[in-house]
Motif scaffolding. Structure first.
Motif, PDB file in Angstrom:
ATOM      1  N   LEU A   9       0.812  -1.219   0.000  1.00  0.00           N
ATOM      2  CA  LEU A   9       0.000   0.000   0.000  1.00  0.00           C
ATOM      3  C   LEU A   9       0.845   1.270   0.000  1.00  0.00           C
ATOM      4  O   LEU A   9       0.632   2.149  -0.848  1.00  0.00           O
ATOM      5  N   SER A  35      -9.555  -0.261   1.845  1.00  0.00           N
ATOM      6  CA  SER A  35      -8.716   0.441   0.868  1.00  0.00           C
ATOM      7  C   SER A  35      -9.550   1.010  -0.271  1.00  0.00           C
ATOM      8  O   SER A  35      -9.369   2.160  -0.664  1.00  0.00           O
ATOM      9  N   SER A  40      -7.813   4.027   5.303  1.00  0.00           N
ATOM     10  CA  SER A  40      -6.547   3.315   5.471  1.00  0.00           C
ATOM     11  C   SER A  40      -6.680   2.208   6.508  1.00  0.00           C
ATOM     12  O   SER A  40      -7.128   2.451   7.629  1.00  0.00           O
ATOM     13  N   VAL A  45      -0.212   4.666   6.856  1.00  0.00           N
ATOM     14  CA  VAL A  45      -0.781   5.368   5.705  1.00  0.00           C
ATOM     15  C   VAL A  45      -1.995   6.136   6.193  1.00  0.00           C
ATOM     16  O   VAL A  45      -2.911   5.559   6.790  1.00  0.00           O
ATOM     17  N   SER A  46      -2.017   7.435   5.934  1.00  0.00           N
ATOM     18  CA  SER A  46      -3.160   8.227   6.390  1.00  0.00           C
ATOM     19  C   SER A  46      -4.359   8.015   5.468  1.00  0.00           C
ATOM     20  O   SER A  46      -4.215   7.771   4.269  1.00  0.00           O
ATOM     21  N   THR A  47      -5.526   8.105   6.058  1.00  0.00           N
ATOM     22  CA  THR A  47      -6.756   7.992   5.284  1.00  0.00           C
ATOM     23  C   THR A  47      -6.842   9.122   4.257  1.00  0.00           C
ATOM     24  O   THR A  47      -7.296   8.908   3.133  1.00  0.00           O
ATOM     25  N   LEU A  50      -4.682   8.162   1.245  1.00  0.00           N
ATOM     26  CA  LEU A  50      -5.313   7.104   0.459  1.00  0.00           C
ATOM     27  C   LEU A  50      -6.529   7.628  -0.289  1.00  0.00           C
ATOM     28  O   LEU A  50      -6.668   7.404  -1.499  1.00  0.00           O
TER      29      LEU A  50
END
Length: 67
Positions: A9, A35, A40, A45-47, A50
């Motif tokens: 990711l 995803s 996230s 990994v930040s939302t 993403l």
């Protein structure tokens, strides 16, 4: 990118942010749903990162291996 785990990711998002069109393929149902929905599934990994990649069209998430 096959597999959207702790390596896949972030790497897929780095490629998308560099301007490449990326398709992420994931089999695990919860990770796929999160995803694809722009949420996230992991802390690294930040939302926002993403969801931005998805809404910009640079990143697509699917379970379809026959693309």
């Amino acid at each position: 990118m096959v597999g959207l785990g702790y390596v896949g990711l972030p790497l897929a998002l780095a490629f998308a942010e560099a301007g490449l069109k990326v398709i992420g393929i994931e089999n695990e149902p919860a990770r796929l749903a999160n995803s694809a929905g722009g949420v996230s599934p992991m802390e690294d990994v930040s939302t926002l990162q993403l969801s931005t990649a998805i809404t910009s069209g640079g990143f697509t998430v699917t379970a379809d291996h026959k693309l």
